[in-house]
Design an enzyme around this catalytic site. Structure first.
Site, PDB file in Angstrom:
ATOM      1  N   SER A  75       0.822  -1.202   0.000  1.00 20.51           N
ATOM      2  CA  SER A  75       0.000   0.000   0.000  1.00 20.51           C
ATOM      3  C   SER A  75       0.865   1.265   0.000  1.00 20.51           C
ATOM      4  O   SER A  75       1.698   1.425  -0.880  1.00 20.51           O
ATOM      5  CB  SER A  75      -0.939  -0.062   1.211  1.00 20.51           C
ATOM      6  OG  SER A  75      -1.891   0.962   1.147  1.00 20.51           O
ATOM      7  N   HIS A 125      -7.249  -5.287  -1.003  1.00 19.38           N
ATOM      8  CA  HIS A 125      -6.059  -4.611  -0.487  1.00 19.38           C
ATOM      9  C   HIS A 125      -5.288  -5.404   0.589  1.00 19.38           C
ATOM     10  O   HIS A 125      -4.063  -5.443   0.568  1.00 19.38           O
ATOM     11  CB  HIS A 125      -6.499  -3.271   0.090  1.00 19.38           C
ATOM     12  CG  HIS A 125      -5.464  -2.198   0.020  1.00 19.38           C
ATOM     13  ND1 HIS A 125      -4.988  -1.685  -1.178  1.00 19.38           N
ATOM     14  CD2 HIS A 125      -4.808  -1.514   0.982  1.00 19.38           C
ATOM     15  CE1 HIS A 125      -4.093  -0.748  -0.926  1.00 19.38           C
ATOM     16  NE2 HIS A 125      -3.964  -0.625   0.372  1.00 19.38           N
TER      17      HIS A 125
END
Ligand SMILES: *[C@@H]1O[C@H](CO)[C@@H](O)[C@H](O)[C@H]1NC(C)=O
Ligand SMILES: *[C@@H]1O[C@H](CO)[C@@H](O)[C@H](O)[C@H]1NC(C)=O
Ligand SMILES: *[C@@H]1O[C@H](CO)[C@@H](O)[C@H](O)[C@H]1NC(C)=O
Length: 411
Positions: A184, A386
């Site tokens: 991320s 994610h």
């Protein structure tokens, strides 16, 4: 809707305030709550810190301190190879926003990438960027008093934190290169470093980016999209109200989420992740419950504002300080783009089809510009999102295998 959101964010932070400091920053911290968590029957791994967790699971760790050029004091943990010898170059694991080095081990012995790398004889280093719960220190600035401490975003993580940590690791291990793995914002940090300080490309054997974030104009997640219209005003408002530090582990929002995840990880906790990242399934309930004891470890209002600018500008650019501020900082009225064509280090992207923060359309922009892209591996699971990369039940087979392939092939 927006107003409610903003009020909710602020109200949650206000809950624990202790009073305004003379210069505007608010000191708010919650006393040690470990005995209470124990009494309430939380999973123990929820409240253990990095050192405690890894020693509980049988790993030897070291704690290192690295000071950046601009005075931030960072904590870097190292998990020693369990083989007695080390294979290949050291591996640096960089966490994402609101996160810490804990992200690499909270999934436990079978699925924690930090542990698996050490078991496979790698020397593992996991830094914490400026401002999170392990790196809330500066040689001069006081995070509780000086608003200036919080004047950073991923630009400073890339420009200052990573170079300092990489040079430190190379000096201690006497090696020429490291392997980089980011998740991320930990990928954004890398892209910023490698384009702002291109000589660091030579110190990277390979950079493996999980759920990469750079261009953000196709972000699916409604909350950041909505907030991006007002992040600039929100930042000004929060800074002037004394809340430049957001969603830290000693704030009420963290405690509430952590609690909800203990009592109902499959419903409430999954719903939180679903609303922000598009998460569908694939992370065991116990892992989620434990992970949310470690997530929300603090960031700056500027970090959020910077991502808001990426969404709004449709560019991957440095922080826009306003035309006057830009002239002072960059010598021009507009914020410059990160020149990713300067990233000569080999890069592997690992992406998901259902990641609301890192959409495949935006990834396509990134892949079209990276000069030394080895592969964009799209995880072959339709619901992959994610956090499935770091905590997913299937992460070892789908993601980590890929990582090990590249580490072995290149060594
Ligand atoms: C982790 O917890 C132990 C025991 O409470 C403490 O001594 C140590 O300082 C903590 N480490 C960090 C980095 O917070
Ligand atoms: C924050 O840091 C940047 C970059 O060093 C600088 O240009 C800017 O003026 C600073 N802003 C504040 C409010 O101190
Ligand atoms: C970006 O970097 C490349 C490679 O170093 C260089 O040729 C190009 O001129 C740079 N572009 C800008 C806008 O600075």
């Amino acid at each position: 809707m927006l107003r409610i959101l903003i009020i909710t964010i602020c109200a949650c932070n206000v809950g624990t305030q202790r009073g305004t400091r003379p210069n505007g920053l608010i000191s708010y911290s919650i006393p040690e709550t470990r005995p209470l968590k124990k009494a309430l029957g939380y999973y123990e791994d929820t409240y253990l810190n990095f050192t405690e967790l890894s020693s509980k699971h049988g790993y030897h760790t070291e704690q290192h301190t690295v000071t950046t050029e601009d005075g931030y004091v960072l904590t870097v943990f190292r998990i020693l190879s369990t083989c007695g010898i080390e294979t290949g170059y050291p591996v640096l694991l960089m966490h994402g926003i609101f996160d810490t080095s804990d992200v690499w081990i909270v999934a436990g012995k079978q699925r924690g990438l930090g542990y698996l790398l050490a078991q496979n004889c790698y020397d593992v280093w996991t830094p914490n960027h400026r401002g999170n719960k392990y790196s809330r220190r500066h040689i001069k600035l006081n995070p509780d008093k000086d608003v200036k401490f919080w004047n950073y975003s991923f630009d400073e993580h890339g420009n200052f934190d990573l170079p300092a940590v990489i040079d430190y690791i190379l000096a201690v291990t006497r090696r020429q290169k490291i392997n980089y793995i980011g998740h991320s914002q930990g990928t954004t940090d890398f892209l910023a470093m490698a384009s702002l300080r291109p000589k660091y490309n030579d110190k990277i054997q390979v950079s493996i980016l999980l759920a990469p974030v750079a261009w953000m104009s196709n972000i699916v997640s409604p909350i950041p999209k909505l907030l991006s219209h007002v992040t600039q005003q929100l930042k000004i408002f929060l800074d002037s109200a004394g809340y430049s530090e957001l969603l830290a582990s000693h704030q009420l929002t963290h405690l509430i989420l952590e609690y909800l995840c203990q009592v109902s990880s499959d419903d409430l906790c999954s719903a939180t992740l679903a609303a922000t990242t598009g998460y569908k399934s694939g992370i065991p309930g116990k892992t989620l419950a434990i992970a949310f004891g470690h997530l929300l470890s603090g960031s700056s209002s500027k970090s959020i504002a910077h991502f808001g600018q990426l969404i709004q500008s449709k560019r991957f650019q440095r922080y826009d300080e306003g035309s006057t501020g830009n002239i002072l900082r960059y010598g021009r009225t507009t914020a410059p783009e990160y020149n990713v064509s300067r990233i000569t280090a080999p890069v592997v992207l690992i992406t998901g089809r259902n990641d609301w923060l890192s959409s495949l359309k935006d990834i396509a922009t990134l892949t079209s510009k990276l000069p030394n892209l080895l592969e964009n591996f799209v995880v072959p699971e339709p619901g992959w999102s994610h956090h499935n990369h770091v905590w997913g039940k299937l992460a070892p087979g789908l993601v980590f295998l890929k990582i090990f392939e590249y580490l072995r092939w290149l060594n």
